[in-house]
Design an enzyme around this catalytic site. Structure first.
Site, mmCIF file in Angstrom:
data_model
loop_
_atom_site.group_PDB
_atom_site.id
_atom_site.type_symbol
_atom_site.label_atom_id
_atom_site.label_comp_id
_atom_site.label_asym_id
_atom_site.label_seq_id
_atom_site.Cartn_x
_atom_site.Cartn_y
_atom_site.Cartn_z
ATOM 1 N N GLY A 76 0.850 -1.193 0.000
ATOM 2 C CA GLY A 76 0.000 0.000 0.000
ATOM 3 C C GLY A 76 0.883 1.240 0.000
ATOM 4 N N GLY A 88 2.141 2.930 2.483
ATOM 5 C CA GLY A 88 3.240 2.871 3.437
ATOM 6 C C GLY A 88 4.337 1.925 2.991
ATOM 7 N N VAL A 124 0.395 -13.654 3.660
ATOM 8 C CA VAL A 124 1.022 -13.833 4.964
ATOM 9 C C VAL A 124 -0.045 -14.260 5.971
ATOM 10 C CG1 VAL A 124 2.184 -12.653 6.869
ATOM 11 C CG2 VAL A 124 2.899 -12.228 4.509
ATOM 12 N N GLU A 138 -18.556 10.727 -0.481
ATOM 13 C CA GLU A 138 -18.183 10.605 -1.895
ATOM 14 C C GLU A 138 -19.097 9.602 -2.603
ATOM 15 O OE1 GLU A 138 -13.447 11.713 -1.418
ATOM 16 O OE2 GLU A 138 -14.148 9.682 -1.075
ATOM 17 N N ASP A 143 -2.351 1.971 8.299
ATOM 18 C CA ASP A 143 -3.619 1.761 9.010
ATOM 19 C C ASP A 143 -3.533 0.673 10.069
ATOM 20 O OD1 ASP A 143 -4.560 3.680 7.374
ATOM 21 O OD2 ASP A 143 -5.882 2.395 6.186
ATOM 22 N N ALA A 176 -3.705 8.149 3.525
ATOM 23 C CA ALA A 176 -2.567 7.805 2.670
ATOM 24 C C ALA A 176 -1.315 8.634 2.988
ATOM 25 C CB ALA A 176 -2.965 7.975 1.214
#
Lengths: 426, 426
Positions: free
Chosen positions: A15, A17, A81, A173, A302, A318
């Site tokens: 993602g 990060g 994982v 949104e 997150d 983000a």
């Protein structure tokens, strides 16, 4: 430094990060393995546009390995994982042998959460993955198709009622875009009813929408939503979700399309590590984002609970994930070079943005607050700018420009299964 | 004419034939109902490009009802037709009441066929729908991901062997594009092997590829394929397809990705009508494309067997279906206006095109034959020209231009399920 080259840094999750960490470590003499369950990095801030048929999936997602292709010290693996063995310093995988690490960065993100009502998920899907988004798109478009079959208004009503639960940025949104879809894009496509008769209802348990913004901005956003034809119901906790509708303040509201934007829970990283976590399952990390007692295991994005300098926790957005990824890379570099570690992680808030449909948005940079059309353009430009890869920026820009001028939406495809099975999928 | 307005023309299938019929009847005073199992018209000639990650799905498929939006006398319904009641003159549907018709046009197309070996389908999928294409795309991309996990060349070999069965245009296009994907696009994306070590094998039972073209053109196409690194095996009937490979000329060939492009069978329209059919299940229609004994029921496109004027059957290609759709509309108009029926349907062959990868193609216009780069440009321009809707033409053109210059492919997404489930999906 020479020893560095042997060091194996494993990153789980590509993602914002994880990807940022990998990129900042690219030049460093370490072996990096990036593991993700999916082969693509997803630009989640625009996922709602896929769910509402504004953007095709391929324009907000890119193959991880091609994003990292230039970084020769990074190996990308598609794998699931399932856990971490702290003692053996290995990552456990589904169907593959464990992978040993010297340093581990867990950036496994979050899923939407139902506050102990997981049985609601099939009736009120949330939008976190490309599959979520295409499923929701199919559901929304199929509801209109089904309405065309109904012989009277009573039969059509539940198909033409769209409920969005949760009035954070994603809920707002979704509501705004679905309203545009019904009142504008699809108008004239059906013969047996007027798509403008569709109801779009935004349900929020709290006292106002977009609680993360100042009161005046969220008041403006609520007015903008109502202008788009969205019904806003505040202070209304949902007590049940069923296939045919929801229960709200004791009353049953018939609706065949219910979407969940009310909350998220962290990935199970905390369980893998048996590390201290907050109520949302986020790992309570040290000021350097490492796990208490495990200086070589970091958790970011997150999945991490980071108490900000001001005591306020770092938000699950983000930019925060990216900053954390970059910071962890700095820490690892400093250790390799025997330099003193950087100070504790400090989140720099670049500003909050939220958009309400096609022409309105709110922006809070702290030093200045904006709303309306100008804010919408800032929102659009900011997002296009942050999209990875020139081509995608161009493609998304063209798409939006097209929607903006023509009102047409390109990605209105109901894929998977034929009408019969789609109906059953309802 | 006045009675015309009450006439109800039902069209089943919004492919090239059905859509063309609807458009030509749009101005005519009849009620038209278009029924399709899917909400989108699919530009099948480019479907192989979705399967090989060259084009995103949204650029070769468009919502049927928005294509017909302007035609006020056309109602579009998403529904699954399960049969036809000739006596009651109704179309039977899955989960909806029957629909009565005065005139019926069946344009329900074809599926790929396994010549009595349906058990091969899970191991050797064909590409006829968007779902087929995304499933195949997932399979191809996942095979490379799996190869990255394998520790030695022997373990990688089956994952890096791609077999395409059937060397008609689709098989050739698939083989050429997969070869480019392996030898060009994905090159450098993996760390544990060189994607150029992948084998792409095109298997054909007949003596040459692209048998529909002249011998010199198919000889050229074979050379072009080999230049791309495709192994062409001619005169080799496949005797078995399994999860881990195929049996060819008595020998087992390990391959985890096998694609089927060897044959098609018509939709069950002939069974619905209990009408005479050929071996491929196509309805043997009258010279005016109506069903023997049923002047008000027409069958067109891949579901119809039409004996051409020259005795040669009309080929199952998009231009033929379009011409048949337009012709049937003429017949219906003439009847409404009490004019004499047009002469029997005559197929005008506009020419045959096939492409072999990124820069080579063959074109046979009868009066002139072309091959190589010029032919490729003609192929590309012709296809972009025939794509419905300016925006899509533009988007596809941009996409191809991008791939042409950069070698990157935009749509390399493995959607549906995570690695674990994807593996099981193998």
């Amino acid at each position: 430094m020479t020893t560095g080259a042997d060091r194996h840094v494993v990153i789980v999750g590509a993602g914002f990060g994880g990807l940022e960490a990998a990129r900042h470590l690219a030049g460093v003499p370490v072996r990096i393995t990036m593991i993700d369950r999916r082969n693509h990095h997803l630009f989640q801030p625009l996922l709602y546009q896929v769910a509402t048929a504004s953007l095709p999936t391929s324009e907000i997602a890119w193959p991880i390995r091609s994003l990292l292709r230039g970084h020769r010290n990074v190996t990308t693996l598609l794998g699931s994982v399932t856990g971490v063995d702290r003692g053996a310093k290995t990552v456990l995988l589904d169907g593959e042998p464990p992978i040993a690490f010297d340093t581990l960065i867990l950036a496994t993100g979050a899923r939407h959460a139902y506050f102990g009502h997981d049985e609601w998920e099939p009736y009120a899907p949330g939008v976190k993955t490309l599959e979520d988004a295409t499923r929701i798109r199919r559901r929304i478009l199929f509801a209109f198709e089904q309405a065309e079959w109904e012989s009277d208004a009573d039969g059509r009503a539940p198909w033409l009622t769209f409920v969005i639960i949760g009035a954070g940025p994603t809920g707002v949104e979704l509501a705004g875009t679905i309203a545009e879809l019904a009142h504008d894009t699809l108008r004239g496509d059906f013969r047996n009813f007027d798509t403008r008769s569709a109801r779009v209802i935004l349900v929020e348990a709290g006292p106002r929408i977009l609680a993360g913004f100042t009161e005046d901005l969220s008041a403006y956003a609520e007015r903008a939503l109502k202008r788009l034809g969205v019904e806003v119901m505040l202070g209304q906790p949902v007590s049940d979700c069923r296939e045919d509708g929801i229960v709200l303040g004791g009353a049953f509201l018939p609706a065949r399309t219910v979407l969940w934007a009310a909350g998220v829970a962290a990935s199970p990283a905390a369980e893998w590590l048996e590390a201290p976590a907050d109520r949302a399952g986020r790992v309570r990390v040290e000021p350097d984002l490492s796990v208490p007692g495990e200086p070589e295991i970091f958790v970011i994005g997150d999945t991490a609970f980071v108490a900000g300098a001001d005591g306020k926790p770092v938000p699950g957005v983000a930019p925060a994930a990216k900053q954390e990824g970059g910071y962890v890379a700095q820490v690892i570099k400093a250790r390799l070079q025997g330099k003193p570690a950087p100070g504790p992680f400090a989140y720099k808030n670049a500003g909050n943005l939220a958009t309400i449909g096609k022409r309105a948005a709110i922006v809070d940079f702290g030093w200045i607050k904006l709303r309306g059309r100008l804010a919408w353009w800032i929102w659009g430009i900011a997002h296009i700018f942050f999209l990875i890869g020139l081509r995608n920026r161009l493609a998304v820009a063209l798409n939006w420009l097209w929607i903006y001028v023509s009102g047409h939406r390109s990605a209105r495809l109901i894929t998977q299964g034929q009408a019969g099975t789609a109906r059953k999928a309802q």
